[in-house]
Design a protein around this motif. Structure first.
Motif, PDB file in Angstrom:
ATOM      1  N   GLY A 178       0.801  -1.070   0.021  1.00  0.00           N
ATOM      2  CA  GLY A 178      -0.049   0.238  -0.059  1.00  0.00           C
ATOM      3  C   GLY A 178       0.795   1.231   0.037  1.00  0.00           C
ATOM      4  O   GLY A 178       1.732   1.277  -0.562  1.00  0.00           O
ATOM      5  N   ILE A 179       0.597   2.192   0.815  1.00  0.00           N
ATOM      6  CA  ILE A 179       1.050   3.548   0.880  1.00  0.00           C
ATOM      7  C   ILE A 179       2.759   3.366   1.472  1.00  0.00           C
ATOM      8  O   ILE A 179       3.414   4.190   1.217  1.00  0.00           O
ATOM      9  N   THR A 180       2.908   2.135   1.974  1.00  0.00           N
ATOM     10  CA  THR A 180       4.306   2.028   2.272  1.00  0.00           C
ATOM     11  C   THR A 180       5.262   1.509   1.251  1.00  0.00           C
ATOM     12  O   THR A 180       6.570   1.486   1.277  1.00  0.00           O
ATOM     13  N   ASP A 181       4.793   1.295  -0.033  1.00  0.00           N
ATOM     14  CA  ASP A 181       5.456   0.820  -1.103  1.00  0.00           C
ATOM     15  C   ASP A 181       6.114   1.755  -1.828  1.00  0.00           C
ATOM     16  O   ASP A 181       5.553   2.806  -2.273  1.00  0.00           O
ATOM     17  N   PRO A 182       7.714   1.631  -1.894  1.00  0.00           N
ATOM     18  CA  PRO A 182       8.345   3.008  -2.479  1.00  0.00           C
ATOM     19  C   PRO A 182       7.684   3.155  -3.981  1.00  0.00           C
ATOM     20  O   PRO A 182       7.882   4.407  -4.395  1.00  0.00           O
ATOM     21  N   ARG A 183       7.168   2.356  -4.513  1.00  0.00           N
ATOM     22  CA  ARG A 183       6.827   2.469  -5.989  1.00  0.00           C
ATOM     23  C   ARG A 183       5.554   3.389  -6.026  1.00  0.00           C
ATOM     24  O   ARG A 183       5.429   4.616  -6.623  1.00  0.00           O
ATOM     25  N   GLU A 216       3.147   3.775   9.314  1.00  0.00           N
ATOM     26  CA  GLU A 216       4.399   3.877   8.548  1.00  0.00           C
ATOM     27  C   GLU A 216       4.496   4.690   7.495  1.00  0.00           C
ATOM     28  O   GLU A 216       5.661   5.358   7.142  1.00  0.00           O
ATOM     29  N   GLY A 217       3.527   4.796   6.742  1.00  0.00           N
ATOM     30  CA  GLY A 217       3.415   5.632   5.299  1.00  0.00           C
ATOM     31  C   GLY A 217       2.787   6.958   5.295  1.00  0.00           C
ATOM     32  O   GLY A 217       3.364   7.890   4.322  1.00  0.00           O
ATOM     33  N   LEU A 218       2.105   7.434   6.043  1.00  0.00           N
ATOM     34  CA  LEU A 218       1.452   8.629   5.905  1.00  0.00           C
ATOM     35  C   LEU A 218       2.427   9.830   6.044  1.00  0.00           C
ATOM     36  O   LEU A 218       2.260  10.725   5.617  1.00  0.00           O
ATOM     37  N   HIS A 219       3.464   9.546   6.845  1.00  0.00           N
ATOM     38  CA  HIS A 219       4.561  10.581   6.918  1.00  0.00           C
ATOM     39  C   HIS A 219       5.051  11.159   5.526  1.00  0.00           C
ATOM     40  O   HIS A 219       5.157  12.272   5.431  1.00  0.00           O
ATOM     41  N   HIS A 220       4.986  10.243   4.540  1.00  0.00           N
ATOM     42  CA  HIS A 220       5.322  10.769   3.171  1.00  0.00           C
ATOM     43  C   HIS A 220       4.639  11.655   2.445  1.00  0.00           C
ATOM     44  O   HIS A 220       4.919  12.253   1.563  1.00  0.00           O
ATOM     45  N   LEU A 221       3.288  11.850   2.892  1.00  0.00           N
ATOM     46  CA  LEU A 221       2.285  12.787   2.330  1.00  0.00           C
ATOM     47  C   LEU A 221       2.482  14.065   2.828  1.00  0.00           C
ATOM     48  O   LEU A 221       1.719  14.742   2.479  1.00  0.00           O
ATOM     49  N   ILE A 246      -0.843  12.424  12.143  1.00  0.00           N
ATOM     50  CA  ILE A 246       0.176  12.700  11.099  1.00  0.00           C
ATOM     51  C   ILE A 246      -0.311  13.613   9.899  1.00  0.00           C
ATOM     52  O   ILE A 246       0.365  14.613   9.435  1.00  0.00           O
ATOM     53  N   LEU A 247      -1.417  13.837   9.559  1.00  0.00           N
ATOM     54  CA  LEU A 247      -2.040  14.775   8.374  1.00  0.00           C
ATOM     55  C   LEU A 247      -2.724  15.844   9.075  1.00  0.00           C
ATOM     56  O   LEU A 247      -2.877  16.979   8.411  1.00  0.00           O
ATOM     57  N   GLY A 248      -3.286  15.586  10.408  1.00  0.00           N
ATOM     58  CA  GLY A 248      -4.078  16.579  10.845  1.00  0.00           C
ATOM     59  C   GLY A 248      -5.515  16.563  10.272  1.00  0.00           C
ATOM     60  O   GLY A 248      -5.939  15.786   9.324  1.00  0.00           O
ATOM     61  N   PRO A 249      -6.656  16.901  11.204  1.00  0.00           N
ATOM     62  CA  PRO A 249      -8.000  16.630  10.849  1.00  0.00           C
ATOM     63  C   PRO A 249      -8.519  17.455   9.642  1.00  0.00           C
ATOM     64  O   PRO A 249      -9.473  16.998   9.090  1.00  0.00           O
ATOM     65  N   LYS A 250      -7.710  18.532   9.291  1.00  0.00           N
ATOM     66  CA  LYS A 250      -8.246  19.122   7.942  1.00  0.00           C
ATOM     67  C   LYS A 250      -7.894  18.338   6.777  1.00  0.00           C
ATOM     68  O   LYS A 250      -8.153  18.703   5.464  1.00  0.00           O
TER      69      LYS A 250
END
Length: 760
Positions: A178-183, A216-221, A246-250
């Motif tokens: 999923g979102i943790t996949d580097p591709r 693990e993955g949302l930090h990249h967004l 990580i992303l915040g409620p907005k």
């Protein structure tokens, strides 16, 4: 048995529903991920078994479902067809279009495949009904669509169309990780940056049916400002909690995934993947206690738990359930901007806010955001959701970066266990051990909750220990009476230490002559201060350095003269501490104070302050009444312990100093390219200052830097989260901004104050 749609709730469903929605779901809701479709559009043999043959599932069916498990709520939504391999997408889009009433907020997405006609998709996006595109992995021309990469089903022409129309792309990413996949991350980062006006909705919390993927993955967004996530069909509170934190409620939008929401079941995390469980088809193979409810109700329960765990307010819930989606689905949406709220604040809060250095007139009164909705690392988001790379460092209080995970974790632990009681927090003793270990010359500590009051404590301690009242000082030391008393006999005494012309209103006239300033690296000025105090010297209070290093043994000479007069030497490390050295500037400069005062960066944004002192001075003051309830609050000490531990382990001070040297050199190079501005770069490398020949240039610089995504002023601070890439981008933006400022006619030097003029 086969899957069936739930059209009536049982007793368990109703009990869980009330637990999920009562006092949680607002009266008005926008469903950001929902389907309308007609079963005749499925390819032969592809119709799901729970759908009737040749039957439309339109707006009336959706509203009936919402009435069942969103009772009393007004629900609008973002609708699109049911993606299925080989289906009639033309017919499906036409069916969806027939169901949308454009007089409401409801809108639709074009169901599209890579082989569809881009011109036709764009035409549909111009009708006012469709505001984006819904691609899906089943349309990818690959052997196994579960392993479909993003561009195999969402080709670049779709991104370009959404970008050109300021449209939405609803994307259900694939690949096992999923979102943790580097591709996936490489494609998302590349395409979102290339097409920034494409508003990307990552379905199912970026397909985090396994909540670990979200963690693990949302930090990249975080730095992809055009990306949000929806909650549809996720039944893992951990995934929602990660998205909120990580992303915040907005950047979180509620979605039902109607019709999936009407099925009984749940999706669970297992190992590195996930499993969908539907009791009708797997119940006989599982050990089940209790009953399953619908996916929609289960998802709401999990979302509520995550919101409660993260302390979401009613305003946050309104955002998640409606306002975020409306802001993104509409081309314009009324917002309460920072400058507007600042004007309102000045009518309700004295001076607008409690800290002078946060007041808008010191920056750019027209465009300064004034308020943040979120801050993380080196980023700050304003009330309108615009993200800025921050170089103001919370006026010096932020060293590790905003909302540091380790410091936050320590504070959460303390809050969860209780932050205040009649009994003291044991963290007080642990922090004392840390501070005394870092200051081998000291024997005692006292705590406060801010720099100004900590310095007030230090002055009281020094006066109690010496029995004298006179204070000789150099630099800025806060708002207290002892300090502002310097301006009682000479209203310009603080001009070189604070803000010129500061009036000591409210300071007792009887304190005149008790505080006398002297200039840094000026022995004659220091001697004159001692003469004015005429044998009454209780303490010398000074910052170790700010604009320049000491010369010719100046600091040690001051200390020696202070001790010769029987006075206490107080080193103000509120700003210099942890930044100019570790733990402060004193060991770097080779000096040993009697008292050292810390605050700001010691706790990285949480209220804390400390006085570290020699035993003879601290003990002598014990009979002075120095006491306050919230000096014993557990949050500040917990934050300080975590902060100091990380600074020690990671070598934070060395990083910010080294990076600051490169920043300061870059600032001087940029300044040299715009000589007409007379811009001088000063102070220490990790906290450089900018002073314009004409102060009117400062707000213009700030304005243009804001437009380029940088929050900065004339006093900069380097943090642990900054790196060479961020510094380079900021310098490039500053070069562009100054080029514009240099070509702008400026009024005479009557602009806003340039800020504190300290140790000059």
């Amino acid at each position: 048995m086969s899957l069936t749609l739930v059209t009536e709730l049982n007793d368990t469903d109703r009990k869980l529903l009330h637990r999920a929605i009562d006092g949680f779901v607002p009266a008005k809701v926008f469903d950001a991920h929902t389907h309308l479709f007609h079963s005749r559009h499925f390819a032969e043999g592809k119709r799901p078994v729970f759908l009737d043959e040749n039957r439309g599932y339109g707006m009336a069916d959706f509203q009936a479902a919402m009435k069942l498990w969103m009772p009393g709520r007004e629900v609008e939504g973002l609708f699109f067809g049911y993606p299925s391999a080989g289906n009639d997408r033309v017919g499906e889009n036409a069916w969806v279009r027939s169901q949308i009433d454009v007089s409401t907020n409801s809108r639709a997405l074009v169901l599209a495949a890579p082989t569809d006609d881009p011109a036709e998709v764009r035409r549909l996006m111009s009708t006012g009904v469709f505001i984006g595109i819904k691609p899906y992995r089943l349309y990818a021309d690959v052997p196994d669509t579960k392993e479909a990469q993003i561009e195999s089903f969402a080709p670049e022409w779709m991104w370009e169309a959404c970008h050109d129309h300021d449209g939405i792309m609803m994307l259900h990413i694939m690949l096992a990780d999923g979102i943790t996949d580097p591709r996936n991350m490489e494609a998302l980062r590349r395409l979102c940056r290339r097409y920034p006006r494409c508003k990307l909705f990552l379905a199912h919390v970026a397909r985090s049916f396994n909540y670990r993927h979200a963690r693990e993955g949302l930090h990249h967004l975080v730095d992809l400002d055009n990306v949000v996530v929806d909650t549809s069909a996720v039944t893992q509170a951990g995934a929602f909690r990660a998205a909120i934190e990580i992303l915040g409620p907005k950047r979180v939008l509620w979605g039902s995934d109607y019709m999936v929401s009407e099925l009984r079941g749940s999706c669970i995390t297992q190992g590195d993947g996930f499993t969908w469980i539907h009791p009708e088809i797997t119940g006989d193979k599982l050990t089940i206690f209790g009953q399953y409810t619908t996916v929609g109700i289960e998802s709401l329960l999990c979302l509520r738990e995550a919101c409660e765990d993260t302390g979401m307010t009613q305003g946050d819930l309104d955002d998640i359930f409606r306002e975020n989606a409306l802001r993104l689905c509409r081309t314009s949406f009324p917002t309460r901007s920072g400058p507007q709220l600042w004007e309102e604040a000045k009518t309700k809060i004295s001076c607008g806010t409690g800290l002078l250095s946060k007041r808008a007139h010191l920056f750019d009164p027209q465009t300064w955001p004034s308020y943040f909705s979120r801050a993380k690392g080196s980023d700050i988001w304003d009330l309108d959701g615009k993200r800025y790379t921050d170089f103001t460092g919370g006026v010096g209080a932020i060293l590790l970066g905003h909302a540091d995970d380790e410091v936050n974790a320590a504070v959460k632990r303390r809050v969860n266990l209780g932050s205040y009681a009649t009994l003291a927090s044991p963290d007080e003793v642990k922090l004392a051990d840390e501070l005394l270990d870092l200051h081998p010359w000291a024997s005692k500590v006292r705590y406060a909750r801010g720099g100004g009051e900590a310095l007030g404590l230090a002055v009281r301690i020094a006066r109690a220990a010496t029995g004298k009242s006179g204070i000789a000082f150099c630099g800025y030391h806060g708002w207290s009476d002892w300090y502002l008393a310097a301006n009682l006999s000479d209203d310009a005494a603080l001009d070189g230490h604070l803000l010129p012309g500061l009036q000591p209103l409210g300071v007792p006239r009887e304190l005149a002559g008790t505080a006398v300033p002297f200039r840094y690296n000026d022995p004659a000025s220091f001697r004159a201060a001692l003469q004015k105090l005429d044998g009454k010297l209780a303490a010398v209070v000074m910052e170790p350095m700010r604009s320049e290093f000491p010369r010719d043994g100046f600091l040690q000479n001051v200390i020696d003269a202070c001790h010769a007069a029987g006075a206490v030497f107080v080193l103000d490390e509120v700003t210099s501490g942890w930044r100019f050295g570790f733990p402060g500037a004193a060991p770097v400069l080779g000096i040993e104070p009697d008292l050292a005062v810390y605050a700001k960066a010691m706790s990285n944004g949480y209220p804390a302050g400390a006085i570290v002192g020699k035993n003879e001075v601290m003990e002598a003051s014990n009979h002075s009444f120095i006491s306050s309830s919230y000096w014993t609050d557990g949050v500040g000490t917990a934050a300080s312990l975590a902060c100091i531990a990380k600074m020690r382990r990671e070598g934070v001070q060395k990083h910010v100093w080294s990076l600051g040297e490169r920043l300061q050199a870059g600032l001087r190079e940029v300044a040299s390219r715009h000589p007409a501005l007379g811009l001088k770069v000063g102070s220490m490398p990790c906290s450089p200052s900018l002073v314009f020949a004409n102060p009117a240039a400062k707000p213009l610089m700030i304005r243009h830097m804001l437009q380029r995504g940088f929050l900065m002023s004339s006093q900069l601070y380097v943090t642990w989260c900054h790196d060479d890439e961020k510094v380079a981008r900021m310098l490039a933006a500053l070069d562009e901004s100054l080029a514009i400022v240099a070509q702008t006619p400026l009024e005479a030097a009557q602009g806003p104050q340039q800020g504190f003029a300290r140790l000059v």
